[in-house]
Design a protein around this motif. Structure first.
Motif, PDB file in Angstrom:
ATOM      1  N   LEU A  59       0.853  -1.183   0.000  1.00  0.00           N
ATOM      2  CA  LEU A  59       0.000   0.000   0.000  1.00  0.00           C
ATOM      3  C   LEU A  59       0.887   1.232   0.000  1.00  0.00           C
ATOM      4  O   LEU A  59       1.780   1.362   0.853  1.00  0.00           O
ATOM      5  CB  LEU A  59      -0.914   0.011   1.223  1.00  0.00           C
ATOM      6  CG  LEU A  59      -1.891  -1.156   1.382  1.00  0.00           C
ATOM      7  CD1 LEU A  59      -1.250  -2.301   2.172  1.00  0.00           C
ATOM      8  CD2 LEU A  59      -3.161  -0.713   2.117  1.00  0.00           C
ATOM      9  N   LEU A  60       0.672   2.127  -0.949  1.00  0.00           N
ATOM     10  CA  LEU A  60       1.393   3.392  -1.024  1.00  0.00           C
ATOM     11  C   LEU A  60       0.371   4.507  -0.874  1.00  0.00           C
ATOM     12  O   LEU A  60      -0.548   4.627  -1.692  1.00  0.00           O
ATOM     13  CB  LEU A  60       2.141   3.533  -2.352  1.00  0.00           C
ATOM     14  CG  LEU A  60       3.285   2.546  -2.614  1.00  0.00           C
ATOM     15  CD1 LEU A  60       2.772   1.267  -3.247  1.00  0.00           C
ATOM     16  CD2 LEU A  60       4.336   3.168  -3.526  1.00  0.00           C
ATOM     17  N   VAL A 153      -8.688  -6.079  -2.542  1.00  0.00           N
ATOM     18  CA  VAL A 153      -7.991  -4.807  -2.734  1.00  0.00           C
ATOM     19  C   VAL A 153      -8.983  -3.666  -2.876  1.00  0.00           C
ATOM     20  O   VAL A 153      -8.799  -2.582  -2.299  1.00  0.00           O
ATOM     21  CB  VAL A 153      -7.063  -4.889  -3.961  1.00  0.00           C
ATOM     22  CG1 VAL A 153      -6.553  -3.502  -4.355  1.00  0.00           C
ATOM     23  CG2 VAL A 153      -5.880  -5.814  -3.671  1.00  0.00           C
ATOM     24  N   GLU A 154     -10.052  -3.881  -3.628  1.00  0.00           N
ATOM     25  CA  GLU A 154     -11.053  -2.818  -3.802  1.00  0.00           C
ATOM     26  C   GLU A 154     -11.724  -2.467  -2.471  1.00  0.00           C
ATOM     27  O   GLU A 154     -11.988  -1.294  -2.194  1.00  0.00           O
ATOM     28  CB  GLU A 154     -12.110  -3.247  -4.829  1.00  0.00           C
ATOM     29  CG  GLU A 154     -11.597  -3.294  -6.260  1.00  0.00           C
ATOM     30  CD  GLU A 154     -11.348  -1.923  -6.865  1.00  0.00           C
ATOM     31  OE1 GLU A 154     -11.621  -0.904  -6.206  1.00  0.00           O
ATOM     32  OE2 GLU A 154     -10.868  -1.865  -8.018  1.00  0.00           O
ATOM     33  N   ARG A 155     -11.990  -3.450  -1.625  1.00  0.00           N
ATOM     34  CA  ARG A 155     -12.614  -3.178  -0.331  1.00  0.00           C
ATOM     35  C   ARG A 155     -11.636  -2.464   0.603  1.00  0.00           C
ATOM     36  O   ARG A 155     -12.026  -1.577   1.367  1.00  0.00           O
ATOM     37  CB  ARG A 155     -13.123  -4.472   0.293  1.00  0.00           C
ATOM     38  CG  ARG A 155     -14.346  -5.025  -0.437  1.00  0.00           C
ATOM     39  CD  ARG A 155     -14.825  -6.337   0.160  1.00  0.00           C
ATOM     40  NE  ARG A 155     -15.349  -6.155   1.499  1.00  0.00           N
ATOM     41  CZ  ARG A 155     -16.619  -5.860   1.791  1.00  0.00           C
ATOM     42  NH1 ARG A 155     -17.494  -5.672   0.802  1.00  0.00           N
ATOM     43  NH2 ARG A 155     -17.027  -5.741   3.035  1.00  0.00           N
ATOM     44  N   ALA A 156     -10.354  -2.818   0.529  1.00  0.00           N
ATOM     45  CA  ALA A 156      -9.353  -2.108   1.326  1.00  0.00           C
ATOM     46  C   ALA A 156      -9.214  -0.669   0.842  1.00  0.00           C
ATOM     47  O   ALA A 156      -9.084   0.263   1.650  1.00  0.00           O
ATOM     48  CB  ALA A 156      -8.011  -2.831   1.242  1.00  0.00           C
ATOM     49  N   ALA A 157      -9.254  -0.463  -0.470  1.00  0.00           N
ATOM     50  CA  ALA A 157      -9.169   0.889  -1.026  1.00  0.00           C
ATOM     51  C   ALA A 157     -10.364   1.731  -0.581  1.00  0.00           C
ATOM     52  O   ALA A 157     -10.226   2.933  -0.313  1.00  0.00           O
ATOM     53  CB  ALA A 157      -9.096   0.821  -2.550  1.00  0.00           C
ATOM     54  N   ALA A 158     -11.532   1.116  -0.485  1.00  0.00           N
ATOM     55  CA  ALA A 158     -12.715   1.846  -0.017  1.00  0.00           C
ATOM     56  C   ALA A 158     -12.531   2.307   1.425  1.00  0.00           C
ATOM     57  O   ALA A 158     -12.991   3.397   1.803  1.00  0.00           O
ATOM     58  CB  ALA A 158     -13.950   0.961  -0.141  1.00  0.00           C
ATOM     59  N   ALA A 169      -2.067   3.825  -3.965  1.00  0.00           N
ATOM     60  CA  ALA A 169      -1.925   2.663  -4.841  1.00  0.00           C
ATOM     61  C   ALA A 169      -1.891   1.433  -3.943  1.00  0.00           C
ATOM     62  O   ALA A 169      -1.267   1.450  -2.874  1.00  0.00           O
ATOM     63  CB  ALA A 169      -0.638   2.754  -5.662  1.00  0.00           C
ATOM     64  N   VAL A 170      -2.585   0.385  -4.351  1.00  0.00           N
ATOM     65  CA  VAL A 170      -2.566  -0.888  -3.624  1.00  0.00           C
ATOM     66  C   VAL A 170      -2.213  -1.968  -4.629  1.00  0.00           C
ATOM     67  O   VAL A 170      -2.886  -2.112  -5.658  1.00  0.00           O
ATOM     68  CB  VAL A 170      -3.923  -1.196  -2.955  1.00  0.00           C
ATOM     69  CG1 VAL A 170      -3.806  -2.478  -2.132  1.00  0.00           C
ATOM     70  CG2 VAL A 170      -4.379  -0.032  -2.074  1.00  0.00           C
ATOM     71  N   LEU A 171      -1.147  -2.714  -4.341  1.00  0.00           N
ATOM     72  CA  LEU A 171      -0.659  -3.750  -5.249  1.00  0.00           C
ATOM     73  C   LEU A 171      -0.755  -5.115  -4.589  1.00  0.00           C
ATOM     74  O   LEU A 171      -0.563  -5.244  -3.379  1.00  0.00           O
ATOM     75  CB  LEU A 171       0.797  -3.505  -5.635  1.00  0.00           C
ATOM     76  CG  LEU A 171       1.128  -2.284  -6.480  1.00  0.00           C
ATOM     77  CD1 LEU A 171       1.221  -1.040  -5.616  1.00  0.00           C
ATOM     78  CD2 LEU A 171       2.444  -2.499  -7.223  1.00  0.00           C
ATOM     79  N   ALA A 172      -1.026  -6.116  -5.421  1.00  0.00           N
ATOM     80  CA  ALA A 172      -0.980  -7.517  -4.989  1.00  0.00           C
ATOM     81  C   ALA A 172      -0.366  -8.303  -6.131  1.00  0.00           C
ATOM     82  O   ALA A 172      -1.036  -8.577  -7.131  1.00  0.00           O
ATOM     83  CB  ALA A 172      -2.370  -8.038  -4.653  1.00  0.00           C
ATOM     84  N   GLY A 173       0.916  -8.642  -6.011  1.00  0.00           N
ATOM     85  CA  GLY A 173       1.599  -9.328  -7.096  1.00  0.00           C
ATOM     86  C   GLY A 173       1.657  -8.455  -8.333  1.00  0.00           C
ATOM     87  O   GLY A 173       2.173  -7.341  -8.311  1.00  0.00           O
TER      88      GLY A 173
END
Length: 281
Positions: A59-60, A153-158, A169-173
């Motif tokens: 997470l950035l 990721v979308e729920r964490a971004a919310a 920015a949230v990255l997963a792989g």
């Protein structure tokens, strides 16, 4: 196949990009878990890497200074808690997860609204991909794994947006979601490396909103099956899709990986989702 029609995304000549340090790199080794933070002007920049049992997330955050370090820390903890909760609550490999209980017929999807949302999204993507994304055509029954990471990721971004952070920015792989601007004040600079040819220059984008979903780059061989035959998919070695929502982009990438070039027909010129590449072996 390459496209440059995606709104709020701009391609950059790699020769120019060479002089600009990327904010994000996809298709490279994940960094070790940990956190760093800096304060510059009226912004607080935080980078945090965390691992769950199924994925590693980075997470950035480019947060407004008025939130303060405590506020930013609370927002970050809330987003990470959401990622961990989804891993525990919906992981198909966990015997007591809601997904496993649904498989065994112990509960209905309607018993838990987020589970119903997840099931509905899987059904919608099965329809959108002519059955090439099919969460029900896997050993053991319903398995939303092809879009679960993007959904998480979308729920964490919310959670970040709800806390007042709109530049992140949230990255997963090899998957990511971005919004707003990076710490340098401009769009997020994303370098996408070719899945097999390391001598080829990266595909470079500047993004202020959107998601990139990939299947095949970091996954195990045979991790995607042809839902029509049950055999491991082998048409492509990687497929990447860009669009507004990561869960949808993930599902499209998984389906495209399974279907091969025939799946390119799903992406019309007026679609919100477009394939960035579909790479053969």
């Amino acid at each position: 196949m390459w496209t440059d029609e995606q709104p709020r995304t701009r391609w950059i000549d790699p020769a120019v990009f060479r002089y600009r340090r990327p904010d994000l790199r996809l298709g490279t080794r994940d960094p070790k878990p940990g956190r760093t933070s800096t304060v510059a002007g009226d912004r607080i920049a935080v980078t945090h890497t965390v691992r769950t049992s199924t994925a590693q997330y980075r997470l950035l955050l480019n947060a407004p200074e008025w939130l303060g370090r405590r506020g930013v820390g609370e927002a970050l903890r809330d987003a990470v808690a959401e990622l961990r909760a989804i891993d525990l609550t919906y992981g198909p490999n966990r015997p007591e997860s809601l997904v496993s209980r649904l498989r065994r017929g112990e509960i209905s999807a309607e018993s838990y609204p987020p589970l119903a949302e997840l099931v509905d999204q899987c059904a919608a993507m099965r329809a959108a991909t002519d059955g090439w994304f099919d969460a029900w055509a896997v050993p053991g029954g319903f398995d939303p794994g092809g879009l679960l990471g993007g959904w998480a990721v979308e729920r964490a971004a919310a959670r970040l947006r709800a806390a007042g952070i709109h530049d992140y920015a949230v990255l997963a792989g090899a998957d990511l979601v971005v919004r707003g601007h990076a710490a340098h004040g401009g769009p997020w600079r994303v370098a996408m490396h070719h899945p097999t040819n390391r001598h080829r220059g990266p595909l470079v984008l500047e993004m202020t909103t959107g998601a990139i979903g990939t299947s095949g780059v970091t996954g195990r061989q045979g991790h995607v099956v042809d839902p029509h035959t049950g055999e491991p998919a082998d048409e492509l070695i990687a497929a990447t899709v860009i669009g507004p929502d990561l869960a949808v982009a993930d599902a499209y990438a998984t389906a495209l990986y399974a279907a091969g070039p025939a799946g390119l027909a799903w992406f019309r010129s007026d679609s919100d989702y477009h394939p960035l590449f579909a790479t053969r072996g």
